[in-house]
Design an enzyme around this catalytic site. Sequence first.
Site, PDB file in Angstrom:
ATOM      1  N   GLY A  13      43.483  61.112  78.340  1.00 61.87           N
ATOM      2  CA  GLY A  13      45.157  61.655  78.383  1.00 61.87           C
ATOM      3  C   GLY A  13      45.763  60.960  77.120  1.00 61.87           C
ATOM      4  N   MET A  15      48.071  57.956  74.841  1.00 58.94           N
ATOM      5  CA  MET A  15      47.409  56.385  75.002  1.00 58.94           C
ATOM      6  C   MET A  15      47.988  55.678  76.045  1.00 58.94           C
ATOM      7  SD  MET A  15      48.280  55.952  71.087  1.00 58.94           S
ATOM      8  CE  MET A  15      47.738  54.054  71.194  1.00 58.94           C
ATOM      9  N   SER A  17      47.593  55.573  79.505  1.00 59.76           N
ATOM     10  CA  SER A  17      47.681  56.154  80.528  1.00 59.76           C
ATOM     11  C   SER A  17      46.095  55.527  81.682  1.00 59.76           C
ATOM     12  CB  SER A  17      46.848  57.684  80.165  1.00 59.76           C
ATOM     13  OG  SER A  17      45.501  57.596  80.058  1.00 59.76           O
ATOM     14  N   GLY A  18      45.687  55.349  80.742  1.00 52.69           N
ATOM     15  CA  GLY A  18      45.100  53.896  81.500  1.00 52.69           C
ATOM     16  C   GLY A  18      43.220  54.621  81.253  1.00 52.69           C
ATOM     17  N   SER A  20      40.911  53.230  79.310  1.00 50.89           N
ATOM     18  CA  SER A  20      39.780  51.866  78.968  1.00 50.89           C
ATOM     19  C   SER A  20      39.454  51.537  80.429  1.00 50.89           C
ATOM     20  CB  SER A  20      41.004  50.916  77.773  1.00 50.89           C
ATOM     21  OG  SER A  20      40.750  52.081  76.655  1.00 50.89           O
ATOM     22  N   ASP A  86      33.630  55.283  74.271  1.00 50.34           N
ATOM     23  CA  ASP A  86      35.175  54.989  74.842  1.00 50.34           C
ATOM     24  C   ASP A  86      36.090  55.364  72.912  1.00 50.34           C
ATOM     25  OD1 ASP A  86      37.332  54.542  75.771  1.00 50.34           O
ATOM     26  OD2 ASP A  86      37.616  52.106  74.619  1.00 50.34           O
ATOM     27  N   GLU A  87      36.937  55.868  73.063  1.00 50.59           N
ATOM     28  CA  GLU A  87      37.332  56.442  72.112  1.00 50.59           C
ATOM     29  C   GLU A  87      36.925  57.779  70.796  1.00 50.59           C
ATOM     30  OE1 GLU A  87      40.421  55.514  71.122  1.00 50.59           O
ATOM     31  OE2 GLU A  87      40.335  53.334  71.213  1.00 50.59           O
ATOM     32  N   CYS A 147      62.017  58.335  79.103  1.00 50.41           N
ATOM     33  CA  CYS A 147      62.947  58.868  80.609  1.00 50.41           C
ATOM     34  C   CYS A 147      62.101  58.810  82.287  1.00 50.41           C
ATOM     35  CB  CYS A 147      62.752  60.757  80.577  1.00 50.41           C
ATOM     36  SG  CYS A 147      61.346  61.313  80.631  1.00 50.41           S
ATOM     37  N   CYS A 182      56.640  61.769  77.897  1.00 45.19           N
ATOM     38  CA  CYS A 182      56.056  62.895  78.053  1.00 45.19           C
ATOM     39  C   CYS A 182      56.333  64.006  77.214  1.00 45.19           C
ATOM     40  CB  CYS A 182      57.116  63.321  79.365  1.00 45.19           C
ATOM     41  SG  CYS A 182      58.625  63.826  78.786  1.00 45.19           S
TER      42      CYS A 182
HETATM   43  P1  ADP Z   1      44.466  53.972  76.929  1.00 46.60           P
HETATM   44  O1  ADP Z   1      42.264  53.617  77.109  1.00 46.60           O
HETATM   45  O2  ADP Z   1      44.349  55.257  77.663  1.00 46.60           O
HETATM   46  O3  ADP Z   1      44.765  53.700  76.226  1.00 46.60           O
HETATM   47  P2  ADP Z   1      44.478  50.735  79.017  1.00 46.60           P
HETATM   48  O4  ADP Z   1      43.288  51.307  79.580  1.00 46.60           O
HETATM   49  O5  ADP Z   1      44.018  50.648  77.523  1.00 46.60           O
HETATM   50  O6  ADP Z   1      44.694  52.593  77.825  1.00 46.60           O
HETATM   51  O7  ADP Z   1      45.836  50.617  79.091  1.00 46.60           O
HETATM   52  C1  ADP Z   1      46.189  51.163  80.493  1.00 46.60           C
HETATM   53  C2  ADP Z   1      47.747  50.124  80.414  1.00 46.60           C
HETATM   54  O8  ADP Z   1      48.499  50.153  79.380  1.00 46.60           O
HETATM   55  C3  ADP Z   1      48.340  50.443  81.923  1.00 46.60           C
HETATM   56  O9  ADP Z   1      47.694  50.093  83.191  1.00 46.60           O
HETATM   57  C4  ADP Z   1      49.389  49.037  82.055  1.00 46.60           C
HETATM   58  O10 ADP Z   1      49.026  47.905  82.614  1.00 46.60           O
HETATM   59  C5  ADP Z   1      49.459  49.306  80.128  1.00 46.60           C
HETATM   60  N1  ADP Z   1      50.688  49.907  79.259  1.00 46.60           N
HETATM   61  C6  ADP Z   1      51.183  49.967  79.010  1.00 46.60           C
HETATM   62  N2  ADP Z   1      52.633  50.557  78.896  1.00 46.60           N
HETATM   63  C7  ADP Z   1      52.211  51.222  79.244  1.00 46.60           C
HETATM   64  C8  ADP Z   1      52.704  53.173  80.092  1.00 46.60           C
HETATM   65  N3  ADP Z   1      54.143  53.464  78.887  1.00 46.60           N
HETATM   66  N4  ADP Z   1      52.683  53.937  80.643  1.00 46.60           N
HETATM   67  C9  ADP Z   1      51.553  53.046  81.664  1.00 46.60           C
HETATM   68  N5  ADP Z   1      51.559  52.150  80.910  1.00 46.60           N
HETATM   69  C10 ADP Z   1      50.959  51.611  80.682  1.00 46.60           C
HETATM   70 ZN    ZN Z   2      59.973  61.659  78.660  1.00 46.44          ZN
END
Ligand code: ADP
Ligand code: ZN
Length: 193
Positions: A13, A15, A17-18, A20, A86-87, A147, A182
């Site tokens: 997903g 950045m 997106s959750g 980690s 991860d990463e 959006c 998006c």
């Molecule tokens: P990833 O590893 O995919 O970058 P993380 O697990 O580190 O994601 O972080 C996800 C968390 O980031 C979400 O639970 C939320 O608290 C926070 N967050 C910050 N900005 C956003 C966003 N635009 N959309 C969704 N979550 C976000």
């Molecule tokens: Zn958008």
Amino acid sequence: MKHQRGRVEVICGSMFSGKSEELLRRVRRAEIARQTVQIFKPSLDNRYGVSSVNSHDGRAAEAVAIETPQDILKLLEDGTTVVAIDEAQFFDDSIVDICRRLADERGIRVIVAGLDLDFRGEPFGPMPALMAEAEQLDKLHAICVVCGDEASRSQRLINGKPASYDDPIILIGAQESYEARCRHCHEVPGRPD
Ligand code: ADP
Ligand code: ZN
């Protein structure tokens, strides 16, 4: 007879997106099930050693920073049943073969998280092949900061403006940041048609 069988799970997903968070959730649950887990991530600055996986919501777990995917085989301990990575987008293609070998030959459950797309919106490194290798694939979404729809892209900003297709990966002295967007709000000036 209960026989431990290996598998590959991919979490991808944009950045924020959750990924980690989800990786850490699976690690915690594996530990509750008394599995022995080792966590690895790429060492981007060529420093080996103790590092951590951090999610944007503040959770963390200890990880080992490694230079190449082969280091996973070298550092793998007897008794490890779950390997989390991860990463993964930053590793070279050999990560695919290493994950396959862990699952096929060692009976390990491999959980891999990584960005499926780079800031240009193009497939990121070994992720497409890892996604094809996986038994289980989860594509997570963030929220588009423009959006409010589901975000599938990582918007790169340089000094607050969308980064161009040809902007170098390392920019000395520039303020660089990322946000979730998006498909429709993602901007890549200079992208070839
Ligand atoms: P990833 O590893 O995919 O970058 P993380 O697990 O580190 O994601 O972080 C996800 C968390 O980031 C979400 O639970 C939320 O608290 C926070 N967050 C910050 N900005 C956003 C966003 N635009 N959309 C969704 N979550 C976000
Ligand atoms: Zn958008």
